[in-house]
Design an enzyme around this catalytic site. Structure first.
Site, PDB file in Angstrom:
ATOM      1  N   SER A  64       1.111  -1.145  -0.173  1.00 18.83           N
ATOM      2  CA  SER A  64       0.136   0.289   0.364  1.00 18.83           C
ATOM      3  C   SER A  64       0.841   1.148  -0.051  1.00 18.83           C
ATOM      4  O   SER A  64       1.858   0.649  -0.676  1.00 18.83           O
ATOM      5  CB  SER A  64      -1.306  -0.103   1.140  1.00 18.83           C
ATOM      6  OG  SER A  64      -2.157   0.999   1.107  1.00 18.83           O
ATOM      7  N   ASN A  65       0.294   2.476   0.291  1.00 17.41           N
ATOM      8  CA  ASN A  65       1.429   3.158   0.523  1.00 17.41           C
ATOM      9  C   ASN A  65       0.885   4.776   1.328  1.00 17.41           C
ATOM     10  O   ASN A  65      -0.587   3.758   1.756  1.00 17.41           O
ATOM     11  CB  ASN A  65       0.584   4.293  -0.791  1.00 17.41           C
ATOM     12  CG  ASN A  65      -0.517   4.851  -1.302  1.00 17.41           C
ATOM     13  OD1 ASN A  65      -1.049   4.973  -0.614  1.00 17.41           O
ATOM     14  ND2 ASN A  65      -0.492   3.837  -2.421  1.00 17.41           N
ATOM     15  N   TYR A  66       1.395   5.407   1.871  1.00 14.90           N
ATOM     16  CA  TYR A  66       1.149   6.231   3.016  1.00 14.90           C
ATOM     17  C   TYR A  66      -0.545   6.848   2.690  1.00 14.90           C
ATOM     18  O   TYR A  66      -0.729   8.312   3.722  1.00 14.90           O
ATOM     19  CB  TYR A  66       2.489   6.958   3.389  1.00 14.90           C
ATOM     20  CG  TYR A  66       3.667   6.523   3.572  1.00 14.90           C
ATOM     21  CD1 TYR A  66       2.809   5.661   5.258  1.00 14.90           C
ATOM     22  CD2 TYR A  66       3.952   6.691   3.126  1.00 14.90           C
ATOM     23  CE1 TYR A  66       4.295   5.248   5.527  1.00 14.90           C
ATOM     24  CE2 TYR A  66       5.173   6.082   3.160  1.00 14.90           C
ATOM     25  CZ  TYR A  66       5.139   5.097   5.044  1.00 14.90           C
ATOM     26  OH  TYR A  66       6.426   4.095   5.636  1.00 14.90           O
ATOM     27  N   SER A  67      -0.985   6.923   1.246  1.00 19.05           N
ATOM     28  CA  SER A  67      -1.887   7.851   1.822  1.00 19.05           C
ATOM     29  C   SER A  67      -3.198   8.073   2.511  1.00 19.05           C
ATOM     30  O   SER A  67      -3.675   6.680   2.981  1.00 19.05           O
ATOM     31  CB  SER A  67      -3.066   7.822   0.460  1.00 19.05           C
ATOM     32  OG  SER A  67      -4.068   8.503   0.160  1.00 19.05           O
ATOM     33  N   ALA A  95      -4.677   7.111  -4.325  1.00 19.73           N
ATOM     34  CA  ALA A  95      -3.269   7.051  -4.701  1.00 19.73           C
ATOM     35  C   ALA A  95      -3.394   5.181  -5.531  1.00 19.73           C
ATOM     36  O   ALA A  95      -3.217   4.832  -4.322  1.00 19.73           O
ATOM     37  CB  ALA A  95      -2.158   7.232  -4.005  1.00 19.73           C
TER      38      ALA A  95
END
Ligand code: CTP
Length: 406
Positions: A215-218, A282
């Protein structure tokens, strides 16, 4: 703002109802047509005759009563919902707030609330004793109504009927009329009023095994701010979001998804219907080729994960859109990057791209501010200053409105 507007004024049974003939007068003086819907308890605090005299119309209460003759209408509850440009409920008592939040419809006030056309603004003016107002039940019911898109004018502090001093007083009719004008002004000035907007937000999660994901930090803050602002401007807003911890903005219909595939499929159901698509999510560009069921064990010193490209949601929709549909994307870059943003605008055939540099201080994931540069399809560039994400959402939608709708 009120000239020629049709206002449904719901009055419920609290002491502040005694101020409502003055409120009706004021709304009429500002040019509105006012149809009063009073509950049975309201009519114990203020006379039907006063209200019908100042509003110059019958006061409606019981759904089965036949004082509805002046409209010669058998399905009045429905036609009133269509007739109204806005609904105002003042005072809104704890009981009426509970009934509206639960969807009761056994008097003209609650019934008309339900039949009000989607997208028409509702302004609730809670007024009651301070302890009642602050009770968990009232606050929960108000937050349900706020999530449905109702605007809420906070009560004022001051002397209450109980003899106590505290929060709960209904604001003066002038303040209520001003608040109603503001609610109507934002919408009537917006080209987004009545339009349908689809927004993606947040990160996506791409499954590695049953307990792990990429995943990502969005945080979803930018997409949620856009959805919130579009709804405030009177748009019908659908928000398809990856996993985030944010509350649903008032009036926004929210769909929670996890992966890019789910985000695409869920958004697809609403895309044909929308006038404006904003891809603020994102979306993970890749996902594990073969997610494992169960839990991968750490047997080897190295682990190789094969990834496969995810669909590009924004590019897919932009390529397949019909004439008049607007597509807006974001370009988040860690360095330089205006050229990358321009390339995304061209490659994905967008109407507008919002370029933001990822510096983790003023703009990027999880923080509350953003610095956006907007590039439109005609090559125009608008550089926005450091703004809160909510303000940035407003400026982005201003640009969408001026450049694309008008
Ligand atoms: N986007 C999307 N689906 C994807 C990837 C991106 O809808 N699979 C959308 C995002 O919501 C955003 C825009 O495309 O509006 C730009 O995303 P970004 O990741 O910055 O750019 P990419 O096109 O993926 O290019 P790159 O990662 O190479 O910078």
């Amino acid at each position: 703002m009120l000239t020629g507007r049709n206002i449904l004024l719901g009055i419920s049974g609290g002491i502040a109802a005694y101020k409502t003939p003055h409120l009706v007068r004021l709304l009429k003086k500002k040019g509105a047509q006012v149809q009063v819907l009073a509950t049975a308890s309201a009519l114990k605090f203020v006379s039907e005759l006063s209200l019908s005299t100042v509003s110059e119309a019958s006061v409606f209460n019981d759904i089965f009563e036949s004082n509805h003759d002046d409209r010669s209408d058998r399905t009045l509850h429905i036609t009133l919902g269509e007739w109204a440009d806005a609904m105002l409920v003042a005072p809104a008592t704890a009981n009426t707030i509970a009934r509206l939040s639960a969807g009761f419809c056994d008097d003209m006030l609650s019934l008309s609330f339900i039949t009000l056309r989607p997208g028409k603004p509702v302004l609730l003016v809670p007024a009651m004793d301070g302890n009642m107002y602050e009770s968990a039940s009232v606050q929960r019911n108000l937050s349900v109504l706020a999530r449905q898109g109702c605007h809420i004018l906070e009560p004022e502090s001051g002397p209450l009927a109980s003899g106590q001093c505290g929060l709960g007083r209904m604001p003066e009719p002038e303040t209520i009329a001003d608040a109603l004008e503001k609610v109507l002004a934002v919408r009537s000035e917006s080209a987004l009023n009545g339009k349908t907007v689809l927004v993606t937000a947040g990160p996506t999660r791409e499954k590695i095994d049953d307990v792990r994901f990429l995943s990502n930090y969005s945080s979803g803050k930018m997409g949620f701010a856009i959805a919130n602002e579009a709804a405030r401007r009177g748009a019908v807003v659908r928000l398809v979001t990856g996993p985030v911890t944010l509350p649903t903005p008032p009036g926004v219909e929210r769909f929670d998804v996890e992966s890019a595939d789910e985000m695409l499929e869920t958004s697809r159901q609403f895309f044909d219907d929308c006038d404006l698509f904003i891809g603020a999510a994102a979306v993970a560009d890749y996902r594990p080729l073969a997610p494992v069921s169960g839990k991968v064990k750490k047997n080897e010193a190295e682990m190789h994960l094969r990834l496969i490209r995810n669909p590009d949601i924004l590019a897919t929709f932009s390529a397949g859109r019909r004439a008049g549909q607007i597509a807006v994307g974001f370009a988040l870059e860690t360095n330089g990057g205006l050229d990358y943003a321009r390339k995304k605008l061209q490659d994905k055939k967008l109407d507008l791209v919002a370029f933001n540099i990822y510096d983790r201080r003023t703009s990027g994931f999880e923080i509350d501010t953003n610095v956006l540069t907007l590039l439109n399809r005609d090559g125009q560039i608008t550089e926005l200053p450091l703004l809160s994400k909510q303000e940035a959402a407003g400026r982005l939608l201003d640009t969408v409105e001026t450049l694309l709708f008008r």
